[in-house]
Structures are given as structure tokens and as C-alpha cells.
Design a protein around this motif. Sequence first.
Motif, PDB file in Angstrom:
ATOM      1  N   LYS A   1      24.213  -8.118  -4.112  1.00  0.00           N
ATOM      2  CA  LYS A   1      23.932  -8.395  -5.518  1.00  0.00           C
ATOM      3  C   LYS A   1      22.724  -7.685  -6.041  1.00  0.00           C
ATOM      4  CE  LYS A   1      21.568 -12.684  -5.058  1.00  0.00           C
ATOM      5  NZ  LYS A   1      21.024 -12.515  -3.665  1.00  0.00           N
ATOM      6  N   ASP A   2      21.758  -7.339  -5.383  1.00  0.00           N
ATOM      7  CA  ASP A   2      20.587  -6.821  -5.695  1.00  0.00           C
ATOM      8  C   ASP A   2      20.533  -5.369  -5.113  1.00  0.00           C
ATOM      9  OD1 ASP A   2      19.511  -9.271  -6.450  1.00  0.00           O
ATOM     10  OD2 ASP A   2      19.124  -9.653  -4.310  1.00  0.00           O
ATOM     11  N   GLN A   3      21.777  -4.784  -5.091  1.00  0.00           N
ATOM     12  CA  GLN A   3      21.840  -3.469  -4.715  1.00  0.00           C
ATOM     13  C   GLN A   3      21.207  -2.862  -3.433  1.00  0.00           C
ATOM     14  OE1 GLN A   3      24.504  -1.688  -6.121  1.00  0.00           O
ATOM     15  NE2 GLN A   3      24.570  -3.755  -7.288  1.00  0.00           N
ATOM     16  N   ILE A   4      20.813  -3.726  -2.470  1.00  0.00           N
ATOM     17  CA  ILE A   4      20.107  -3.449  -1.227  1.00  0.00           C
ATOM     18  C   ILE A   4      21.068  -3.434  -0.175  1.00  0.00           C
ATOM     19  CG2 ILE A   4      18.571  -4.128   0.292  1.00  0.00           C
ATOM     20  CD1 ILE A   4      16.922  -5.736  -1.950  1.00  0.00           C
ATOM     21  N   ARG A   5      21.505  -2.080   0.291  1.00  0.00           N
ATOM     22  CA  ARG A   5      22.415  -2.194   1.618  1.00  0.00           C
ATOM     23  C   ARG A   5      21.771  -2.217   2.722  1.00  0.00           C
ATOM     24  NH1 ARG A   5      23.856   2.763   2.590  1.00  0.00           N
ATOM     25  NH2 ARG A   5      22.261   4.004   1.299  1.00  0.00           N
ATOM     26  N   VAL A   6      22.629  -3.044   3.585  1.00  0.00           N
ATOM     27  CA  VAL A   6      21.910  -3.311   5.226  1.00  0.00           C
ATOM     28  C   VAL A   6      22.795  -2.819   6.116  1.00  0.00           C
ATOM     29  CG1 VAL A   6      20.822  -4.847   6.496  1.00  0.00           C
ATOM     30  CG2 VAL A   6      20.792  -5.278   4.067  1.00  0.00           C
ATOM     31  N   ASN A   7      22.502  -1.855   6.928  1.00  0.00           N
ATOM     32  CA  ASN A   7      23.312  -1.488   8.033  1.00  0.00           C
ATOM     33  C   ASN A   7      22.422  -1.267   9.387  1.00  0.00           C
ATOM     34  OD1 ASN A   7      25.755  -0.506   6.520  1.00  0.00           O
ATOM     35  ND2 ASN A   7      24.321   0.569   5.157  1.00  0.00           N
ATOM     36  N   ALA A   8      23.000  -1.044  10.275  1.00  0.00           N
ATOM     37  CA  ALA A   8      22.343  -0.631  11.601  1.00  0.00           C
ATOM     38  C   ALA A   8      23.009   0.312  12.243  1.00  0.00           C
ATOM     39  CB  ALA A   8      22.786  -2.165  12.476  1.00  0.00           C
ATOM     40  N   VAL A   9      22.357   0.955  13.232  1.00  0.00           N
ATOM     41  CA  VAL A   9      22.560   2.090  14.050  1.00  0.00           C
ATOM     42  C   VAL A   9      22.402   1.613  15.436  1.00  0.00           C
ATOM     43  CG1 VAL A   9      22.204   4.301  15.058  1.00  0.00           C
ATOM     44  CG2 VAL A   9      21.770   3.868  12.704  1.00  0.00           C
ATOM     45  N   ALA A  10      23.592   1.622  16.518  1.00  0.00           N
ATOM     46  CA  ALA A  10      23.568   1.397  17.688  1.00  0.00           C
ATOM     47  C   ALA A  10      23.517   2.359  18.632  1.00  0.00           C
ATOM     48  CB  ALA A  10      24.705   0.267  17.947  1.00  0.00           C
TER      49      ALA A  10
ATOM     50  N   SER B   1       0.875  -1.434  -0.148  1.00  0.00           N
ATOM     51  CA  SER B   1       0.070   0.177   0.056  1.00  0.00           C
ATOM     52  C   SER B   1       0.851   1.047  -0.027  1.00  0.00           C
ATOM     53  CB  SER B   1      -0.959   0.095   1.422  1.00  0.00           C
ATOM     54  OG  SER B   1      -0.338   0.175   2.339  1.00  0.00           O
ATOM     55  N   VAL B   2       1.966   1.174   0.521  1.00  0.00           N
ATOM     56  CA  VAL B   2       2.910   2.235   0.464  1.00  0.00           C
ATOM     57  C   VAL B   2       3.434   2.701  -0.825  1.00  0.00           C
ATOM     58  CG1 VAL B   2       5.055   3.061   1.288  1.00  0.00           C
ATOM     59  CG2 VAL B   2       3.819   1.963   2.894  1.00  0.00           C
ATOM     60  N   LYS B   3       3.893   1.520  -1.383  1.00  0.00           N
ATOM     61  CA  LYS B   3       4.246   1.644  -3.022  1.00  0.00           C
ATOM     62  C   LYS B   3       3.167   2.265  -3.745  1.00  0.00           C
ATOM     63  CE  LYS B   3       6.260  -0.980  -6.794  1.00  0.00           C
ATOM     64  NZ  LYS B   3       7.456  -0.653  -7.256  1.00  0.00           N
ATOM     65  N   GLU B   4       2.001   1.804  -3.377  1.00  0.00           N
ATOM     66  CA  GLU B   4       0.986   2.086  -4.430  1.00  0.00           C
ATOM     67  C   GLU B   4       0.877   3.608  -4.290  1.00  0.00           C
ATOM     68  OE1 GLU B   4      -2.415  -0.367  -4.226  1.00  0.00           O
ATOM     69  OE2 GLU B   4      -3.873   1.192  -4.822  1.00  0.00           O
ATOM     70  N   ARG B   5       0.597   4.072  -3.084  1.00  0.00           N
ATOM     71  CA  ARG B   5       0.585   5.298  -2.718  1.00  0.00           C
ATOM     72  C   ARG B   5       1.666   6.434  -3.154  1.00  0.00           C
ATOM     73  NH1 ARG B   5      -0.999   9.093   2.312  1.00  0.00           N
ATOM     74  NH2 ARG B   5      -0.496  11.055   1.140  1.00  0.00           N
ATOM     75  N   PHE B   6       2.931   5.917  -2.653  1.00  0.00           N
ATOM     76  CA  PHE B   6       4.024   6.947  -3.041  1.00  0.00           C
ATOM     77  C   PHE B   6       4.985   6.574  -4.331  1.00  0.00           C
ATOM     78  CE2 PHE B   6       3.659   7.769   1.537  1.00  0.00           C
ATOM     79  CZ  PHE B   6       3.092   8.966   1.459  1.00  0.00           C
ATOM     80  N   GLY B   7       4.645   5.347  -4.773  1.00  0.00           N
ATOM     81  CA  GLY B   7       5.435   4.863  -6.001  1.00  0.00           C
ATOM     82  C   GLY B   7       6.677   4.065  -5.980  1.00  0.00           C
ATOM     83  N   SER B   8       7.289   3.887  -4.844  1.00  0.00           N
ATOM     84  CA  SER B   8       8.299   3.171  -4.635  1.00  0.00           C
ATOM     85  C   SER B   8       8.620   2.769  -3.233  1.00  0.00           C
ATOM     86  CB  SER B   8       9.621   3.715  -4.932  1.00  0.00           C
ATOM     87  OG  SER B   8       9.858   5.073  -4.018  1.00  0.00           O
TER      88      SER B   8
ATOM     89  N   ALA C   1      12.579  -6.023   1.116  1.00  0.00           N
ATOM     90  CA  ALA C   1      13.749  -6.372   0.107  1.00  0.00           C
ATOM     91  C   ALA C   1      13.034  -6.953  -1.215  1.00  0.00           C
ATOM     92  CB  ALA C   1      14.725  -7.548   0.648  1.00  0.00           C
ATOM     93  N   ARG C   2      11.981  -7.737  -1.128  1.00  0.00           N
ATOM     94  CA  ARG C   2      11.249  -8.195  -2.245  1.00  0.00           C
ATOM     95  C   ARG C   2      10.890  -7.203  -3.120  1.00  0.00           C
ATOM     96  NH1 ARG C   2       7.957 -12.790   1.259  1.00  0.00           N
ATOM     97  NH2 ARG C   2       9.328 -14.546   0.679  1.00  0.00           N
ATOM     98  N   ILE C   3      10.485  -5.909  -2.674  1.00  0.00           N
ATOM     99  CA  ILE C   3       9.887  -4.718  -3.396  1.00  0.00           C
ATOM    100  C   ILE C   3      11.276  -4.152  -3.933  1.00  0.00           C
ATOM    101  CG2 ILE C   3       8.922  -2.429  -3.373  1.00  0.00           C
ATOM    102  CD1 ILE C   3       7.047  -3.710  -1.166  1.00  0.00           C
ATOM    103  N   MET C   4      12.404  -4.008  -3.048  1.00  0.00           N
ATOM    104  CA  MET C   4      13.365  -3.178  -3.453  1.00  0.00           C
ATOM    105  C   MET C   4      14.176  -4.025  -4.495  1.00  0.00           C
ATOM    106  SD  MET C   4      14.768  -2.256   0.083  1.00  0.00           S
ATOM    107  CE  MET C   4      14.170  -1.016   1.349  1.00  0.00           C
ATOM    108  N   LYS C   5      14.151  -5.331  -4.517  1.00  0.00           N
ATOM    109  CA  LYS C   5      15.030  -6.216  -5.595  1.00  0.00           C
ATOM    110  C   LYS C   5      14.410  -5.727  -6.885  1.00  0.00           C
ATOM    111  CE  LYS C   5      16.207 -10.709  -6.898  1.00  0.00           C
ATOM    112  NZ  LYS C   5      15.760 -12.184  -7.010  1.00  0.00           N
ATOM    113  N   GLU C   6      13.134  -5.802  -7.125  1.00  0.00           N
ATOM    114  CA  GLU C   6      12.291  -5.344  -8.251  1.00  0.00           C
ATOM    115  C   GLU C   6      12.581  -4.054  -8.561  1.00  0.00           C
ATOM    116  OE1 GLU C   6       7.703  -5.195  -8.473  1.00  0.00           O
ATOM    117  OE2 GLU C   6       8.224  -7.609  -8.057  1.00  0.00           O
ATOM    118  N   GLN C   7      12.678  -3.006  -7.814  1.00  0.00           N
ATOM    119  CA  GLN C   7      12.944  -1.752  -8.096  1.00  0.00           C
ATOM    120  C   GLN C   7      14.419  -1.433  -8.485  1.00  0.00           C
ATOM    121  OE1 GLN C   7      10.048   0.345  -4.980  1.00  0.00           O
ATOM    122  NE2 GLN C   7      12.293   0.542  -4.676  1.00  0.00           N
ATOM    123  N   GLY C   8      15.484  -2.337  -8.389  1.00  0.00           N
ATOM    124  CA  GLY C   8      16.835  -2.197  -8.385  1.00  0.00           C
ATOM    125  C   GLY C   8      17.493  -1.541  -7.265  1.00  0.00           C
TER     126      GLY C   8
END
Length: 245
Positions: free
Chosen positions: A173-182, A74-81, A124-131
Motif C-alpha cells: 500500500k506504500d508502494q514498497i516492493r519486497v522480494n528476495a533472491v535465493a 546520513s545516506v538520504k542526506e548525502r544522496f537525496g533519497s 521502509a520509514r524513509i521509503m514510505k515518506e518518499q512514496g
Amino acid sequence: MLKNKTAVVTGGTRGIGLAIVKKYLENGASVALSGSRQETVEKALEGLAQYKDRVMGIWPDLCDPEGVAAAFASVKERFGSLDILANNAGVSSRTSLYDYTLEEFSKILDINLKAVFVCSQAAARIMKEQGGGSIINTSSMVGEYGQPSGCGYPATKFAVNGLTRSLARELAKDQIRVNAVAPGVTRTDMVAALPQEMVERISAGIPLGRVGEPEDIANAFLFLASDMASYVTGLTLRVDGAAMV
Ligand code: NAD
């Protein structure tokens, strides 16, 4: 720094999460604020009326994969990504091992760890599709040192660090970066409720001489979400004034 990007912030109704929501909105993003209950989400949205075209609320059960997937769709539908996921929702506890019930241990695992897995998978499923995209988890200084009571909380934060490093390697490989803040000790409702004298004592033990403000933490979430961090992945960024508990 976040123009044309869309973010979901879990636990965005107050404390550090609300500071992240505001920081992302100030920097041009569209934001879906996720909370546990519709009433608290709507109350938080009232305070963000100036951004009403770029902010919306969602309140899925964060441990329900289907509910989360539908909310993120629903977020992607409202804002496009959906470009940024800030996994901030969390609960803490200081219960002694001798009194810790399995129910309490499971509850803390659910929101602090299982929800991070569920939300990361859906995003990630949405982000992968988006690049590509950016996922930012919330660890804690106790995810490095442990804490002398309430073992479930630091256990989940150690696990969040492991999930962060692993997903960074898996999703690169899907250009998804994953970090954390402590974060270190941060002035949210919990700290605000402490007597001033105690806050001063805690502050005196922190090399930078003060507890963190939610905005200090939100600034780190901004950096990691932005293209300024385009080559940063797998990092747990300490924002704690060099505190060592
Ligand atoms: P807070 O209690 O002020 O806010 C927690 C947020 O999580 C709230 O918006 C709440 O609605 C949400 N939440 C809790 N249970 C939920 C559930 N079942 N479903 C959906 N949302 C739920 O806490 P905070 O201090 O702002 O903490 C935010 C994050 O920062 C947490 O992950 C916490 O572990 C981490 N952290 C905080 C500190 C600190 O000193 N405040 C230090 C280190 C790490």
C-alpha cells in the motif's frame, strides 16, 4: 537501469554484496556500502574510486535500530533519497546440532534475520515518506531444502522468505516492493577456498554445470531493484542453476 536512485547494500565489502554494489553503480545508482567495520568498508571503497561521487560507506551495528536509522538518514542526506535496500549481509555455519551453542545460534539469527528486520524497518520509514522503494533480501537455496548440518543457517533463510512475503503484503500500500533472491552455491571467498576437485564435484551436481558467479546473483538484485520489476513483489527468486543441493 537505476539512474537517480540510491541504494544501501549491507555486507557490501566483499563477495555477493560487493558484486551488487558494482552492478548498481554501473547502472547509475548512488550506493552506500554497509560493512561491519570501518577498515573493511574503507578498503572496499578504495577499489571503487572511479565512482567516488556516487559511493559512500557506513558501518552501523545492523541489529541496533537507532544506529541503522542514523546511518540511513546520513545516506538520504548525502544522496537525496533511499530507494533500494539490499539486505545481503549474512553468516553461515555447518555446526552439528549436538555441538551448536545457544550463543552461535543467536549470532546467526542476529545477522541473518534480526538485521533484515531492523534495516527493512528503517528503510521502509524513509521509503514510505518518499512514496515507494524496493527492498531485496538474501535467502538461499537451503531456505527451500534445509541442509544436513548447521540448522541455524537454513532456519534463518526460511524465516527470510516468510519476512519477505509478509512485508510485501504489508508494504504494498506504500508502494514498497519486497522480494528476495535465493542463490545456489556461489563462487565467493568460501567457495574459492575449496579444492578445485571439490568445486568440480559440486558443479557436476548442478544442472547448469557450474557454480554461480557473484555477478549472476547481482543481476537478479539489479532486476528486482529496477522499474523492470515494478509489478513484482513477494517473490523469492531462485538463482541456482536448478540445483537441488
Ligand atoms: P561473504 O562471507 O563473502 O560476505 C558476507 C558479507 O556480510 C560480508 O561483507 C560481511 O562483512 C558481511 N557481514 C557478516 N557479518 C556481519 C555483521 N555482523 N555486520 C555487518 N555485516 C556483516 O558471503 P557471501 O557468500 O557473499 O554471502 C552473501 C549473502 O549471500 C549471505 O546472506 C549468504 O547467506 C547468501 N548466500 C551465499 C551463498 C554462497 O554460496 N556464497 C549461497 C546462498 C546464499
